[in-house]
Design an enzyme around this catalytic site. Structure first.
Site, PDB file in Angstrom:
ATOM      1  N   CYS A 168      40.354  30.167 -15.576  1.00 21.38           N
ATOM      2  CA  CYS A 168      38.910  30.191 -15.844  1.00 21.38           C
ATOM      3  C   CYS A 168      38.554  29.934 -17.302  1.00 21.38           C
ATOM      4  O   CYS A 168      37.606  29.189 -17.597  1.00 21.38           O
ATOM      5  CB  CYS A 168      38.298  31.495 -15.372  1.00 21.38           C
ATOM      6  SG  CYS A 168      38.817  32.984 -16.285  1.00 21.38           S
ATOM      7  N   HIS A 179      37.137  37.569 -16.254  1.00 19.16           N
ATOM      8  CA  HIS A 179      36.719  36.258 -15.767  1.00 19.16           C
ATOM      9  C   HIS A 179      35.592  35.695 -16.628  1.00 19.16           C
ATOM     10  O   HIS A 179      34.674  36.407 -17.016  1.00 19.16           O
ATOM     11  CB  HIS A 179      36.254  36.336 -14.317  1.00 19.16           C
ATOM     12  CG  HIS A 179      35.816  35.008 -13.765  1.00 19.16           C
ATOM     13  ND1 HIS A 179      36.666  33.938 -13.657  1.00 19.16           N
ATOM     14  CD2 HIS A 179      34.597  34.570 -13.336  1.00 19.16           C
ATOM     15  CE1 HIS A 179      36.006  32.900 -13.168  1.00 19.16           C
ATOM     16  NE2 HIS A 179      34.749  33.248 -12.972  1.00 19.16           N
ATOM     17  N   ASP A 210      30.253  27.847 -12.849  1.00 18.42           N
ATOM     18  CA  ASP A 210      31.635  28.329 -12.902  1.00 18.42           C
ATOM     19  C   ASP A 210      32.539  27.315 -12.212  1.00 18.42           C
ATOM     20  O   ASP A 210      32.466  27.129 -10.995  1.00 18.42           O
ATOM     21  CB  ASP A 210      31.752  29.685 -12.212  1.00 18.42           C
ATOM     22  CG  ASP A 210      33.120  30.320 -12.363  1.00 18.42           C
ATOM     23  OD1 ASP A 210      33.999  29.693 -12.994  1.00 18.42           O
ATOM     24  OD2 ASP A 210      33.315  31.438 -11.859  1.00 18.42           O
TER      25      ASP A 210
END
Length: 288
Positions: free
Chosen positions: A85, A124, A139
């Protein structure tokens, strides 16, 4: 909202030159003119995870993960790799900022695929973008549950991205993101609107890449979208999720099978050396 902390952003100083932007567009297959509108954001958000897979191969084999823009660009664009991420969203946020969008980085506490009662750190990274007075959640780095289109932050009810359905709820100052899986709403993560800087992500990234209990150094996790669904690989189990119909799962029994999947289905230019093969053999022996 973004306007309340205008000017305080990780991406203020993260911009790409014209040559790099051209290389990124080629990497993800973007053609045409990138304009400052929602359509451009939607196209980029769909194309990025179809071209650049989520993968944790470097932490798995003990290779340090750098989060500078230079490092992630060289890895994800020039070398044809994927990333997790922090790498994915640092690159994506820099691309958006270079185009002129107002984007900031956020941090979320993940509840997806963890044991009941387990509390994990806010490990995250996701992005928040403001356009024409509306805030969108972006995202491209959550793996097999990533959404393939921007979500409106303050919109009530179900939001359909084409791959899955999501909903965002605001409870006691925190936002909760859920995904609909087989008729059941499942919590992905909880996040606030405090802007994060690169140092915030570097600390957590170091933890994920070095802590003995971190899944990022224990398991192989790879995911990539395609127009009709998603590919997912967890250790030696390969799954094809489709928008329509049942998921197809296949247990891989040799290192060669896993490598073929990584190269062909995920289009990853694998690192040289024997470290990855040794790890893959371990998955074969422990999960026959």
């Amino acid at each position: 909202m973004i306007s309340k902390q205008k000017g305080i952003s990780l991406f203020n100083d993260l911009k790409l030159d014209k040559v790099s932007m051209k290389a990124y567009f080629k990497r993800i297959g973007f053609v045409g003119k990138a304009e400052l509108n929602l359509e451009t954001i939607k196209r980029l958000h769909a194309l990025h995870p179809e071209a650049i897979p989520f993968e944790n191969i470097d932490p798995l084999i003990g290779v340090p993960v750098g989060l500078s823009l230079e490092h992630v660009f060289q890895k994800l664009v020039d070398r044809g790799r994927g990333g997790f991420c922090f790498e994915q969203n640092v690159l994506f946020g820099a691309v958006l900022r270079t185009l002129g969008f107002n984007v900031v980085g956020l941090s979320a506490r993940v509840f997806w695929e963890i044991k009941e009662g387990e509390i994990r750190p806010r490990d995250h990274m996701l992005l928040l973008l403001d356009l024409d007075g509306i805030s969108y959640l972006l995202d491209v780095g959550f793996g097999s549950a990533s959404f393939s289109a921007p979500l409106v932050l303050d919109q009530e009810g179900i939001q359909d991205t084409g791959h899955n359905q999501y909903r965002i709820s605001l409870v006691s100052g925190f936002y909760y993101l859920e995904i609909l899986i087989k008729g059941t709403w499942r919590l992905m993560h909880r996040f606030g609107l405090e802007h994060q800087m690169l140092a915030d992500y570097e600390v957590v990234s170091w933890y994920l890449c070095t802590h003995p209990q971190s899944l990022f150094i224990k398991d192989l996790m790879v995911a990539k979208s395609f127009s009709d669904g998603r590919y997912a690989l967890h250790n030696n189990q390969f799954t094809v999720h489709r928008k329509e119909g049942k998921s197809i799962k296949k247990k891989l029994h040799t290192v060669e099978e896993i490598i073929e999947i990584l190269k062909n289905n995920f289009a990853i230019n694998l690192p040289a050396g024997e470290e990855l093969k040794i790890k893959l053999q371990g998955f074969i022996e422990s999960k026959p």
